[in-house]
Design an enzyme around this catalytic site. Structure first.
Site: not given
Ligand code: NDP
Length: 284
Positions: A53, A97, A120
């Site tokens: 990322k 995460q 997300d």
């Protein structure tokens, strides 16, 4: 191989070039898009994802910060870190995460992220917007998978779409996105009776199961668009998808590889969601 390859690397390169242009335009207006990734613990797969990322951000000019928190982090510490990022004007996207260490409550942590920074697309408000056809943040993996399906050029209206897997982060949003494209959508899961009877009917087949080479050639309709979301590490260390690529590629019309398929697009969509979050702030 009869199927055409839907190459996530090639598609991502093109999309990332477009995203970089949008980042540059934002910077000209004095906004430098920023993404913060919170990584709790030492999960090896998560370390790799977070690194990728960061590389993606660098490629398109997004400012990225990784906040590493120890395995022993408490719920309160995690949520207080998220709140600090909510208030940080240099950060437009926040990503926690997953998976988190077992003692932490994922749903509670995700709920603390302000929906506008939830790049997300996991916040319940964004999931609800998708369900209602409203403009919210769409989860990166299904968003990327849909982009790959679109790039086949096939008119999706009236097509039979089958999604295998009903998780909140992949299967359900994927089904909603295909429904928005006017597909007739069937969702399958571990309790589905005669799975193959459903998958063999699919013009668009999305596998998000988490079982190596689970979808075999006899389960696929000739000419189908086959999207493999799965990421499974074999004992040999090799990473394979949920689709038995070697046999299915002889039957399908289009197929995504693993690696280099949906996974690559997921990160690209994360970059896009971050830029979108920064752009929305500007028009407010
Ligand atoms: P989950 O484990 O949350 O969900 C798996 C789904 O598969 C469940 O709905 C389950 O059904 C279903 N399933 C399990 N066994 C069967 C079976 N025998 N027949 C039919 N359905 C079955 O996984 P995720 O959705 O989070 O992820 C799925 C895969 O995608 C994983 O390999 C994951 O690593 C990968 N992934 C890849 C990403 C990427 O960027 N490419 C991002 C996110 C995930 P039930 O609900 O009944 O248990």
């Amino acid at each position: 191989m009869s199927a055409q390859l839907l190459d996530g690397k090639v598609m991502s390169e093109a999309l990332r070039a477009e995203i970089a242009v949008r980042v540059a335009a934002l910077k000209e207006k004095g906004v430098h898009p920023g993404l913060a990734v919170i990584l709790v613990g030492e999960d090896p797969a998560s370390q790799i994802y977070v690194r990728n990322k960061g590389i993606g951000c660098e490629q398109v000019g997004i400012h990225s910060v990784t906040i590493r928190m120890p395995e022993t982090t408490t719920q309160e510490e995690l949520e207080s870190q998220i709140r600090a990022l909510n208030a940080d004007e240099s950060i437009h996207g926040i990503l926690v995460q997953l998976p988190l260490p077992r003692h932490l409550d994922e749903a509670a942590a995700l709920a603390v992220i302000v929906p506008e920074k939830d790049v997300d697309g996991f916040h319940i408000q964004n999931a609800g917007k998708l369900l209602n056809g409203l403009n919210g943040v769409v989860a990166c993996t299904p968003k990327g998978a849909l982009e790959m399906i679109r790039r086949t050029g096939v008119d999706l209206t009236g097509k039979e779409a089958v999604v295998v897997g009903r998780s909140n982060i992949v299967g359900k949003p994927m089904a909603m996105l295909l429904l928005q494209q006017n597909c007739t959508v069937t969702m399958c899961h571990s309790r589905t009776a005669d799975l193959a009877a459903h998958t063999r009917n699919a013009d668009v087949l999305v596998a998000a199961v988490g079982k190596a080479k689970f979808i075999t050639a006899d389960m696929v309709k000739p000419g189908a668009i086959v999207i493999d979301v799965g990421i499974n590490r074999l004992e040999s260390g090799k990473v394979v998808g949920d689709v038995d690529f070697d046999s299915v590629k002889e039957v399908a019309g289009w197929i995504t590889p693993v690696p280099g398929g949906v996974g690559r697009m997921t990160i690209t969509m994360l970059l896009e969601n971050t830029v979108e979050a920064a752009e929305k702030l500007l028009v407010k």
